[in-house]
Write an enzyme that holds these catalytic residues in place. Structure first.
Site, PDB file in Angstrom:
ATOM      1  N   LEU A 442       0.876  -1.178   0.000  1.00 52.83           N
ATOM      2  CA  LEU A 442       0.000   0.000   0.000  1.00 52.83           C
ATOM      3  C   LEU A 442       0.907   1.219   0.000  1.00 52.83           C
ATOM      4  O   LEU A 442       1.774   1.365   0.861  1.00 52.83           O
ATOM      5  CB  LEU A 442      -0.904   0.017   1.231  1.00 52.83           C
ATOM      6  CG  LEU A 442      -1.694   1.321   1.471  1.00 52.83           C
ATOM      7  CD1 LEU A 442      -2.638   1.606   0.318  1.00 52.83           C
ATOM      8  CD2 LEU A 442      -2.466   1.251   2.787  1.00 52.83           C
ATOM      9  N   GLU A 443       0.717   2.084  -0.984  1.00 52.16           N
ATOM     10  CA  GLU A 443       1.509   3.316  -1.104  1.00 52.16           C
ATOM     11  C   GLU A 443       0.645   4.485  -0.635  1.00 52.16           C
ATOM     12  O   GLU A 443      -0.382   4.794  -1.239  1.00 52.16           O
ATOM     13  CB  GLU A 443       1.928   3.514  -2.562  1.00 52.16           C
ATOM     14  CG  GLU A 443       2.769   4.743  -2.808  1.00 52.16           C
ATOM     15  CD  GLU A 443       3.146   4.894  -4.276  1.00 52.16           C
ATOM     16  OE1 GLU A 443       4.217   5.458  -4.564  1.00 52.16           O
ATOM     17  OE2 GLU A 443       2.365   4.442  -5.152  1.00 52.16           O
TER      18      GLU A 443
END
Length: 697
Positions: A442-443
């Site tokens: 997850l960015e």
């Protein structure tokens, strides 16, 4: 190990002690493995081999002790933990969700160094032992008992005056003490070895080389297919296990300690261990604890991404409002989530009643009726700035003041999205990767106005969802999309120069990418790639030049949007593994064919692709998009599949050498122009060999 040796001496010298139980005081962990930092201090193969030999010697004492040792396993029993258990005379394990046994050393580029390669094949069937050692898979208690690793399984107890895990641990201890006492008195005899006729026949057959050759050749073929021979650890594991079977126990243990030492100093092991540390760090919230925990999560859009985000949230105890514009859209999203939960039941990850309990956390809706209870909203609508602006203005009418608004966009600047908000400090980007339930990364993207508490809340939700989280600054394409785009552009140019999509896949996989470059374009979606390329080309200009953008746009116009449309660079048919090249797409490539400017060898094409990726990653660190190289490596590997054994683009440069890398880029630059111009930070590392992204251990 010194403490273990001291305890061993006390047990052997105390005549009142008749047997011993090895048990952890922590319900969730028996022994999760050896201390990696101890291994990282080893400068030579000989030092690492000595560590392995010392571990072997202590466990020989456990194994040969006249006083029986019983391993009482609850929680993780991995690597060195399983090797300790294997040396015991008897193994008892709790049947709970957290208990599992395995040898994951191969995932760190190593082999089991405490006797695991020798004891496991003697205890269980050879194919099962090879499968465990070569894949690093973990077996739950029931499967471990069936395989012959665990002698007795103990049911988990429910809560009483104490929590259930504590009551189970205490019960396990009682059972283990009784078992140890029975072993010491002789009232319990341990009978191992093949039980069924087929097992006995197989055991006898292993005396013959042609049978062993068949098994090991098949295992090696599987390893080569999976790794392209780029990972030395699984091949060394095969050699070491075979040495024990062919030449006897002493030769096997000697081969194990020697092989362990050799692998410990390889770049592959260093890279994988670095990645392990990075993954561990990215499971922490560097922004601290948010002021308010997210209990109710609202998701706008029930498409592939929206439903995926909902799926990884409802099973973590969050109440999820999933809103869509139509009943049909909602139904598709619900079906996707139900299918995911059904698969989990089928694979025995959850029970059927748990599936219903988890699904009850989902509230599908067509309205904003309950959004006043939302602690966070994640929008997963179409990648269009006007639509994003309209959505944020609309939803802010219904959400409470403390609610965080997160955009799941892969490229649109969060700063621009936040301009439509009345409270930009509550706006953040949360870039998930598809499929959401499988991709670990997850960015999170913060703007100059995003508050620390908002970032903390976003990271906390990601961690609860089981994600490995990196946090980057806002900018066109953020980090992951930005570094992938130039490589994909180069891949199109390479195909315009006449390289077939299958050959391109073979070259990129040959370098270590788990998915070929042409296949990756199909997986991402050529329509998505076309949309993003227009935006990023405008932002970055000639540095993002490469293939002719008309190629990908014409492919999309022809309906070739990738796997989702059945055609892209390849043709996809449901239930058919073979993916023939889409000749109509090849004809479009031929229409825009380019005359190669040199650098057509396999290694040159690989480096042309990789150098575009790595240079942009380093540029992101230079510009402050990345906070540190560690998150850059984690993002590149877990989000985009950069070869894991390298440790990521930054560790890759440390190992490859900045000067050598820049020299290759300058050659490509002379032919292809500014797209291959090295960034300043890379040039700095090339000029000064003492500069490294990671300090030497």
């Amino acid at each position: 190990m010194a403490e273990m040796k001291q305890a061993m001496d006390q047990i052997q010298n105390d005549s009142s002690v008749k047997a011993a139980v090895l048990i952890s005081g922590k319900p969730g962990c028996f022994i999760a493995g050896a201390d990696i930092t101890m291994l990282e201090k080893c400068q030579t193969a000989e030092e690492a081999s000595s560590l392995s030999k010392a571990c072997q010697d202590i466990l020989f004492e456990v194994e040969k002790s006249p006083k029986p040792f019983v391993a009482a396993i609850m929680g993780s029993c991995l690597g060195g933990g399983l090797e300790v258990a294997l040396a015991c005379r008897y193994r008892i394990a709790a049947k709970d969700k957290k208990t599992g046994v395995g040898l994951p050393e191969v995932m760190l580029g190593l082999l089991p160094g405490g006797g695991g390669t020798q004891r496991l094949p003697q205890l269980i069937s050879l194919p099962t032992a090879l499968d465990m050692a070569l894949t690093g898979k973990t077996l739950k208690t029931d499967k471990a008992k069936k395989a012959g690793i665990v002698d007795m399984a103990v049911d988990a107890l429910g809560p009483g005056l104490k929590p259930s895990d504590q009551t189970t641990l205490e019960y396990l201890e009682k059972v283990a003490i009784k078992t140890a006492s029975d072993l010491a008195s002789g009232s319990l005899k341990v009978h191992r070895g093949p039980k069924s006729l087929s097992d006995k026949v197989f055991k006898t057959a292993l005396k013959y080389d042609f049978v062993k050759n068949m098994i090991f050749n098949k295992a090696k073929a599987a390893v080569m297919k999976q790794t392209n021979g780029l990972y030395p650890a699984p091949l060394k594991i095969l050699d070491v296990i075979r040495a024990g079977l062919d030449k006897g126990s002493k030769a096997g243990y000697d081969a194990e300690s020697k092989g362990f030492g050799e692998l410990a100093v390889t770049n592959e092991s260093r890279g994988l261990i670095g990645l392990f540390h990075g993954q561990t760090e990215c499971k922490k919230n560097r922004f601290g604890k948010p002021a308010k925990e997210t209990k109710t999560l609202a998701i706008l859009g029930a498409g592939l991404m929206g439903a995926g985000i909902a799926q990884v949230s409802i099973d973590k105890g969050m109440h999820v409002l999933m809103k869509d514009m139509s009943l049909e859209g909602l139904a598709r999203g619900q079906t996707q989530i139900q299918k995911g939960l059904d698969t989990a039941v089928k694979r025995r990850k959850i029970a059927s009643f748990e599936k219903d309990q988890i699904y009850s956390n989902l509230e599908p809706t067509l309205s904003y009726e309950h959004f006043n209870h939302a602690d966070m909203v994640i929008e997963a609508v179409f990648e269009d700035m006007d639509i994003k602006h309209r959505v944020i203005k609309e939803v802010e009418k219904y959400i409470p003041e403390h609610c965080v608004f997160a955009s799941n966009t892969s490229a649109l600047p969060i700063t621009e999205i936040a301009k439509a908000s009345k409270r930009p400090e509550k706006v953040v980007g949360m870039h998930y990767f598809s499929p959401v339930d499988k991709m670990m990364l997850l960015e999170i993207i913060t703007t100059d106005k995003t508050s620390k508490d908002t970032a903390a809340a976003a990271v906390q939700v990601g961690l609860r969802q089981g994600k490995v989280v990196i946090t980057v600054k806002d900018g066109p394409g953020f980090y992951t999309t930005r570094i992938l785009a130039p490589m994909q552009s180069e891949a199109i140019r390479v195909m315009q120069e006449g390289v077939n999509p299958k050959k391109l896949d073979k070259l990129s996989k040959g370098f270590g990418f788990p998915v070929g470059a042409a296949t990756l374009a199909d997986e991402v979606g050529l329509d998505v790639a076309a949309h993003i390329s227009v935006f990023l080309d405008k932002e970055f200009g000639e540095r993002f030049a490469g293939g002719d953008t008309r190629v990908i746009h014409e492919m999309v116009e022809a309906g070739f949007r990738g796997r989702k449309s059945g055609k892209g660079c390849f043709i996809y048919e449901a239930g058919v593994k073979d993916r023939p090249v889409n000749e109509e797409a090849v004809n479009i490539l031929k229409k825009y064919s380019l005359t190669p400017k040199g650098f057509q060898s396999d290694s040159d094409i690989q480096l042309r692709l990789v150098s575009r990726f790595v240079n942009e990653a380093i540029m992101c660190l230079q510009e402050g998009i990345l906070a540190n190289p560690l998150e850059g490596d984690v993002g590149a590997v877990f989000g985009l599949g950069f070869p894991p054994f390298t440790g990521g683009p930054f560790r890759f440069i440390d190992a490859y050498g900045g000067d050598k890398f820049v020299a290759k880029m300058r050659q490509f630059e002379s032919a292809y122009g500014p797209a291959f111009t090295p960034c300043q930070l890379l040039l700095d590392h090339a000029k000064d060999s003492s500069k490294r992204f990671y300090p030497r251990k």
